[in-house]
Design a protein around this motif. Structure first.
Motif, PDB file in Angstrom:
ATOM      1  N   ALA A 282       0.824  -1.210   0.000  1.00  0.00           N
ATOM      2  CA  ALA A 282       0.000   0.000   0.000  1.00  0.00           C
ATOM      3  C   ALA A 282       0.857   1.258   0.000  1.00  0.00           C
ATOM      4  CB  ALA A 282      -0.929  -0.015   1.211  1.00  0.00           C
ATOM      5  N   ARG A 283       1.846   1.310   0.868  1.00  0.00           N
ATOM      6  CA  ARG A 283       2.629   2.543   1.000  1.00  0.00           C
ATOM      7  C   ARG A 283       3.539   2.780  -0.206  1.00  0.00           C
ATOM      8  NH1 ARG A 283       3.433   5.237   6.169  1.00  0.00           N
ATOM      9  NH2 ARG A 283       1.687   4.649   7.505  1.00  0.00           N
ATOM     10  N   LEU A 336       3.683  -2.523 -11.193  1.00  0.00           N
ATOM     11  CA  LEU A 336       2.793  -2.325 -12.323  1.00  0.00           C
ATOM     12  C   LEU A 336       1.672  -1.358 -11.940  1.00  0.00           C
ATOM     13  CD1 LEU A 336       2.420  -5.979 -13.660  1.00  0.00           C
ATOM     14  CD2 LEU A 336       3.747  -4.133 -14.678  1.00  0.00           C
ATOM     15  N   GLU A 337       1.221  -0.555 -12.918  1.00  0.00           N
ATOM     16  CA  GLU A 337       0.245   0.481 -12.610  1.00  0.00           C
ATOM     17  C   GLU A 337      -1.049  -0.085 -12.021  1.00  0.00           C
ATOM     18  OE1 GLU A 337       0.021   4.019 -12.475  1.00  0.00           O
ATOM     19  OE2 GLU A 337       2.075   3.354 -12.326  1.00  0.00           O
ATOM     20  N   THR A 338      -1.498  -1.221 -12.522  1.00  0.00           N
ATOM     21  CA  THR A 338      -2.734  -1.805 -12.003  1.00  0.00           C
ATOM     22  C   THR A 338      -2.591  -2.141 -10.521  1.00  0.00           C
ATOM     23  OG1 THR A 338      -3.202  -2.735 -14.186  1.00  0.00           O
ATOM     24  CG2 THR A 338      -4.399  -3.668 -12.325  1.00  0.00           C
ATOM     25  N   LEU A 339      -1.447  -2.696 -10.146  1.00  0.00           N
ATOM     26  CA  LEU A 339      -1.218  -3.057  -8.744  1.00  0.00           C
ATOM     27  C   LEU A 339      -0.913  -1.817  -7.915  1.00  0.00           C
ATOM     28  CD1 LEU A 339       0.846  -6.331  -9.210  1.00  0.00           C
ATOM     29  CD2 LEU A 339      -1.618  -6.044  -8.870  1.00  0.00           C
ATOM     30  N   ARG A 340      -0.333  -0.802  -8.547  1.00  0.00           N
ATOM     31  CA  ARG A 340      -0.118   0.469  -7.833  1.00  0.00           C
ATOM     32  C   ARG A 340      -1.476   1.109  -7.500  1.00  0.00           C
ATOM     33  NH1 ARG A 340       4.421   3.372  -8.308  1.00  0.00           N
ATOM     34  NH2 ARG A 340       4.848   2.552 -10.387  1.00  0.00           N
ATOM     35  N   ASP A 341      -2.388   1.095  -8.471  1.00  0.00           N
ATOM     36  CA  ASP A 341      -3.731   1.641  -8.223  1.00  0.00           C
ATOM     37  C   ASP A 341      -4.421   0.896  -7.090  1.00  0.00           C
ATOM     38  OD1 ASP A 341      -3.307   3.390 -10.288  1.00  0.00           O
ATOM     39  OD2 ASP A 341      -4.496   2.281 -11.762  1.00  0.00           O
ATOM     40  N   TYR A 342      -4.303  -0.425  -7.111  1.00  0.00           N
ATOM     41  CA  TYR A 342      -4.917  -1.226  -6.050  1.00  0.00           C
ATOM     42  C   TYR A 342      -4.282  -0.882  -4.696  1.00  0.00           C
ATOM     43  CZ  TYR A 342      -6.519  -5.205  -3.324  1.00  0.00           C
ATOM     44  OH  TYR A 342      -7.092  -5.975  -2.344  1.00  0.00           O
ATOM     45  N   GLY A 343      -2.946  -0.782  -4.677  1.00  0.00           N
ATOM     46  CA  GLY A 343      -2.266  -0.442  -3.429  1.00  0.00           C
ATOM     47  C   GLY A 343      -2.694   0.913  -2.901  1.00  0.00           C
ATOM     48  N   HIS A 344      -2.907   1.868  -3.818  1.00  0.00           N
ATOM     49  CA  HIS A 344      -3.322   3.197  -3.375  1.00  0.00           C
ATOM     50  C   HIS A 344      -4.729   3.146  -2.771  1.00  0.00           C
ATOM     51  CE1 HIS A 344      -3.220   7.525  -3.142  1.00  0.00           C
ATOM     52  NE2 HIS A 344      -4.389   7.584  -3.744  1.00  0.00           N
ATOM     53  N   GLU A 345      -5.598   2.334  -3.343  1.00  0.00           N
ATOM     54  CA  GLU A 345      -6.935   2.173  -2.752  1.00  0.00           C
ATOM     55  C   GLU A 345      -6.829   1.651  -1.323  1.00  0.00           C
ATOM     56  OE1 GLU A 345      -9.566  -0.225  -5.011  1.00  0.00           O
ATOM     57  OE2 GLU A 345      -9.269   0.902  -6.879  1.00  0.00           O
ATOM     58  N   GLN A 346      -5.945   0.694  -1.120  1.00  0.00           N
ATOM     59  CA  GLN A 346      -5.760   0.144   0.227  1.00  0.00           C
ATOM     60  C   GLN A 346      -5.182   1.192   1.174  1.00  0.00           C
ATOM     61  OE1 GLN A 346      -6.905  -2.865   1.054  1.00  0.00           O
ATOM     62  NE2 GLN A 346      -7.611  -3.059  -1.073  1.00  0.00           N
ATOM     63  N   VAL A 348      -5.619   4.461   0.985  1.00  0.00           N
ATOM     64  CA  VAL A 348      -6.702   5.390   1.320  1.00  0.00           C
ATOM     65  C   VAL A 348      -7.663   4.748   2.325  1.00  0.00           C
ATOM     66  CG1 VAL A 348      -8.696   6.629   0.391  1.00  0.00           C
ATOM     67  CG2 VAL A 348      -6.522   6.637  -0.860  1.00  0.00           C
ATOM     68  N   ALA A 349      -7.965   3.462   2.114  1.00  0.00           N
ATOM     69  CA  ALA A 349      -8.868   2.761   3.022  1.00  0.00           C
ATOM     70  C   ALA A 349      -8.317   2.716   4.445  1.00  0.00           C
ATOM     71  CB  ALA A 349      -9.122   1.342   2.512  1.00  0.00           C
ATOM     72  N   ARG A 350      -6.994   2.694   4.552  1.00  0.00           N
ATOM     73  CA  ARG A 350      -6.353   2.682   5.876  1.00  0.00           C
ATOM     74  C   ARG A 350      -6.155   4.098   6.419  1.00  0.00           C
ATOM     75  NH1 ARG A 350      -2.363  -2.018   6.618  1.00  0.00           N
ATOM     76  NH2 ARG A 350      -3.330  -3.724   5.472  1.00  0.00           N
ATOM     77  N   ASN A 351      -6.594   5.097   5.642  1.00  0.00           N
ATOM     78  CA  ASN A 351      -6.457   6.497   6.032  1.00  0.00           C
ATOM     79  C   ASN A 351      -4.990   6.877   6.269  1.00  0.00           C
ATOM     80  OD1 ASN A 351      -7.665   8.998   6.466  1.00  0.00           O
ATOM     81  ND2 ASN A 351      -7.721   8.729   8.684  1.00  0.00           N
ATOM     82  N   ASP A 353      -2.885   7.641   3.438  1.00  0.00           N
ATOM     83  CA  ASP A 353      -2.339   8.192   2.195  1.00  0.00           C
ATOM     84  C   ASP A 353      -1.601   9.505   2.421  1.00  0.00           C
ATOM     85  OD1 ASP A 353      -5.054   8.883   2.837  1.00  0.00           O
ATOM     86  OD2 ASP A 353      -5.190   9.979   0.951  1.00  0.00           O
ATOM     87  N   ARG A 354      -2.141  10.370   3.266  1.00  0.00           N
ATOM     88  CA  ARG A 354      -1.496  11.672   3.483  1.00  0.00           C
ATOM     89  C   ARG A 354      -0.153  11.496   4.194  1.00  0.00           C
ATOM     90  NH1 ARG A 354      -1.843  16.018   7.238  1.00  0.00           N
ATOM     91  NH2 ARG A 354      -1.623  18.051   6.216  1.00  0.00           N
ATOM     92  N   GLU A 355      -0.134  10.619   5.184  1.00  0.00           N
ATOM     93  CA  GLU A 355       1.119  10.408   5.915  1.00  0.00           C
ATOM     94  C   GLU A 355       2.184   9.779   5.010  1.00  0.00           C
ATOM     95  OE1 GLU A 355       3.374   7.707   9.141  1.00  0.00           O
ATOM     96  OE2 GLU A 355       1.373   7.147   8.449  1.00  0.00           O
ATOM     97  N   ALA A 356       1.785   8.808   4.187  1.00  0.00           N
ATOM     98  CA  ALA A 356       2.741   8.171   3.275  1.00  0.00           C
ATOM     99  C   ALA A 356       3.279   9.182   2.264  1.00  0.00           C
ATOM    100  CB  ALA A 356       2.080   6.999   2.557  1.00  0.00           C
ATOM    101  N   ALA A 357       2.396  10.034   1.739  1.00  0.00           N
ATOM    102  CA  ALA A 357       2.836  11.058   0.785  1.00  0.00           C
ATOM    103  C   ALA A 357       3.813  12.028   1.442  1.00  0.00           C
ATOM    104  CB  ALA A 357       1.631  11.812   0.231  1.00  0.00           C
TER     105      ALA A 357
END
Length: 765
Positions: A282-283, A336-346, A348-351, A353-357
């Motif tokens: 995810a991260r 891969l972009e498809t798995l990157r998109d999936y990881g990003h969804e996870q 965000v779901a874990r709230n 995304d902002r800290e990782a960025a």
């Protein structure tokens, strides 16, 4: 995907990491389309294999295009304003002109017979459509192959929907019948890569076929499933996938079936990960392009222990979630972009995304700080390579800082620190845009604002945009910040030099101020300006002393970039006012440094300087060839010698033309146009100038397993013997050998054997 070295010496755009299975009919159809159409777009859902098919087609067609094939991965371009710049970078262009980057790209490609592959266009589809339309309109011999989840909608576009791999019917169950299925072939190939003892048998064949049908023949789904073969049997994989698909089928019916299937496969793979692997998956979705372990450890530290990150990365490689890339002595990772998109969804779901960025940005903030501290010295080539590898992540970090409230000041510092890298790598426009965007976002009293304004002015000068540079200098001067005074004097002196105005006093003032601060690095360019300027004012001895002092400072520090600049300064002074032989020696050594570093703009100056030397020595035909070679280099940089070195360039060029006459001059000039810098400046013996090889011995286009297979081919082994030695299926060995031959452009095993032997000899020497 790779970049054909006939066209550009940019690094490979992306690398094929595994064997290629199936798609013979699709590949033939796409090649047929490219034979008659100038724009072909491969469409299909994520994970269907669009990128791999485009790569395969491009590899087969590279000899059909006189100027080669260029692959540009667009997934790392998160900002549409960077699109044309990314293509320019892949083409190896140094964008120094004031015109829009797209115009520079179009001018360069205008007469080229080239295949341009744009991968992952879907997130910038409107901008890609506009860019492709412009390029095809202005470049009549250009052909474009795109991959996208949806078409571009451009007139003349031929859309080819990429189907999944063929899957077995529900009836035939013999090994021979199953092996006819492309999906089964891919499953077996990938399973053997993680478990060499795996074999397709009558017992496991039905379950393998069931898995392939469950994932609808999507290559990514098959790879994710096959990667689990070390821990699960085909029967267990099929049963677990069935459970996951049953859960997903109760969800939204608005999602296309194959998208639901792939999501189920990703969900299943994610569920089988350890918690540390889930965190890292995810991260690491915050990265663009590739990243190294240190970056992953920093970004993942908020959710996983440091000692767990390496183990998680290793596990994700085994599961085909991450791909490993060997870059020199460093290992980097890519998703891969498809798995990157999936990881990003996870994420965000874990709230999270902002800290990782933020952690991602903080890592690259520190990276730019360290690069800035060590830029002047022996580690500059190393830092240049590292920043080039991290260019996409720098863009992401800068973009986040500019869009996150209160963070623009960090973007201002980062962009100012690495502006020298951007300029050296031919991206002065990009450096200027980042700085200007940050300046617009920070408060008027932001620390470092005056220096940033002065740096923006410097970048504008490198683009020959004098009005904008003077406006920025005036803004900086109005701030009355003593910290930036020396830099302002330096940039003003450079502006004056470009306009052939008096510059000695300004340059001398800047040199003194930097010397008082002990800032040797920032003395360098003002010293060059001062040395050349005092020579033109009539003091040759002082000019020589200043430039020799600059040279000694560079040698003491172990810096090569400014050493080349000092040598060029000596060459300019000597060819115009002093000893032509000294000028030639200095110019040649400077050119060697620039060719090794890949600094195309500086190399253009040096080749032009060697033309001046040849003209002064009476070698007018050679001078005309050198002027022609330099002209090609100027064109590629989007620059012109009429700005920075206008007086000697025009005088020696005119003298050469007068000596030869227009017809002879034009013939020699045209010959030089098609020559490389090394060919034009050649010489013999120790004076011979050699360009660095396009692919140094330490860098191979082959994966580790392919290199192992190539060595065994060179040892005289048959494919069956190779299969026994490596404990793999003979079909896998056959595929490896064929893929290696295709990747290297060879027709037979003898050519491969010679290539292996030559590389061994290069390593030994």
């Amino acid at each position: 995907m790779w970049t054909d070295s006939r066209t550009a010496d940019a690094p490979p755009a992306w690398t094929d990491l595994a064997t290629y299975v199936g798609r013979q009919e699709e590949g033939a159809e796409v090649r047929r389309l490219l034979g008659s159409a100038r724009l072909v777009t491969l469409t299909g859902p994520g994970g269907v294999g669009k990128t791999r098919l485009a790569e395969r087609v491009a590899a087969r067609l590279r000899r059909a295009f006189a100027d080669g094939v260029i692959g540009v991965p667009l997934a790392e371009a998160r900002d549409e304003r960077l699109l044309a710049g990314l293509i320019a970078h892949r083409l190896g262009l140094h964008d120094r002109s004031v015109q829009p980057t797209l115009h520079t790209v179009a001018d360069y490609l205008r007469e080229k017979q080239l295949l341009l592959v744009l991968d992952n266009c879907e997130h910038l589809v409107a901008d890609c459509a506009e860019l492709v339309t412009t390029l095809l309109r202005h470049c009549p011999r250009l052909v474009v192959l795109c991959t996208s989840r949806r078409s571009l909608g451009v007139a003349g576009e031929h859309v080819h929907a990429v189907p999944p791999l063929t899957v077995p019917s529900g009836h035939g169950t013999s090994v021979r019948e199953l092996e006819a299925s492309e999906a089964v072939q891919l499953f077996v190939d990938r399973a053997c890569s993680v478990l060499p003892s795996f074999r397709l048998t009558d017992d496991n064949g039905p379950d393998v076929a069931k898995v392939c049908r469950q994932v609808d023949g999507l290559p990514l789904g098959i790879e994710l499933a096959a990667a689990r073969i070390r821990a699960l049997s085909p029967h267990q994989i099929a049963r677990r996938l069935e459970d996951r698909l049953a859960v997903l089928s109760t969800g939204s019916r608005t999602v296309p079936e194959r998208q639901r299937t792939l999501r189920a496969t990703a969900d299943w793979s994610f569920a089988l990960c350890t918690e540390a692997e889930r965190v890292v998956w995810a991260r690491c979705s915050v990265f663009a392009g590739s990243f190294d372990l240190a970056a992953a450890e920093h970004v993942c530290a908020g959710g996983a222990r440091g000692e767990d990150v390496l183990a998680a990365v290793d596990g994700l490689i085994d599961m085909s979630v991450l791909q490993r890339e060997d870059v020199g002595s460093t290992v980097r990772y890519r998703m891969l972009e498809t798995l990157r998109d999936y990881g990003h969804e996870q994420l965000v779901a874990r709230n999270a995304d902002r800290e990782a960025a933020r952690r991602h940005r903080d890592h690259y903030d520190r990276l730019t700080r360290d690069a800035d501290a060590e830029w002047f010295g022996p580690r500059q080539p190393e830092w240049n390579d590292r920043l080039r590898a991290e260019h996409a992540n720098l863009r992401v970090a800068l973009t986040w800082s500019l869009t996150e409230p209160g963070e623009a000041g960090v973007a201002l510092r980062m962009a100012t620190r690495v502006s020298e890298y951007f300029v050296m790598s031919g991206a002065a426009r990009e450096a200027r845009e980042w700085i200007d965007r940050a300046l617009a976002a920070v408060d008027e009293d932001e620390p470092g604002r005056a220096l940033a304004l002065s740096t923006s002015a410097l970048c504008a000068l490198f683009q020959s945009d004098l009005p904008s540079a003077r406006a920025r200098l005036d803004e900086a001067a109005a701030l009355d910040t003593a910290e930036a005074d020396a830099h302002l004097d330096y940039v003003r002196s450079f502006a004056a030099m470009l306009c052939t105005e008096p510059t000695v006093e300004l340059a001398a003032k800047a040199v003194r101020a930097f010397a008082e601060r002990g800032d040797v690095r920032r003395q360098m360019h003002p010293l060059f300006i001062l040395g050349v300027s005092v020579a033109y004012r009539g003091d040759l001895d002082l000019a020589r002393a200043l430039l020799r002092w600059m040279l000694s400072l560079c040698e003491d520090a172990g810096d090569s970039h400014y050493r080349s600049m000092a040598l060029f300064g000596i060459g300019v002074v000597e060819v115009w006012f002093g000893d032509a032989e000294v000028a030639e020696t200095a110019m040649r050594e400077a050119l060697r440094i620039d060719l090794r570093a890949g600094d195309k703009l500086s190399a253009a100056y040096r080749v032009d300087g060697l033309a001046w030397v040849a003209s002064r020595q009476g070698g007018h035909t050679r001078a005309a060839r050198l002027f022609g070679t330099a002209a090609t280099m100027w064109d590629r940089c989007g620059a012109t010698p009429d700005v920075a070195v206008s007086i000697p360039h025009r005088c020696f060029r005119d003298a050469t033309r007068d000596a030869l006459g227009l017809d002879r001059f034009e013939r020699a000039y045209a010959e030089g146009r098609s020559m490389t810098p090394a060919e034009a400046a050649g010489g013999t013996g120790e004076d011979r100038i050699e360009e660095p090889p396009r692919l140094p011995p330490s860098v191979s286009p082959l994966t580790r397993r392919e290199a192992e297979v190539a060595d065994l081919v060179a040892a005289g082994m048959t494919n069956r013997e190779i299969a026994r030695r490596l404990v793999i299926a003979q079909r896998t060995a056959d595929t490896h050998v064929q893929h290696i031959l295709t990747k290297l452009g060879f027709a037979n095993r003898t050519q491969l054997t010679v290539w292996v032997i030559e590389r061994r000899a290069a390593h030994e020497n």
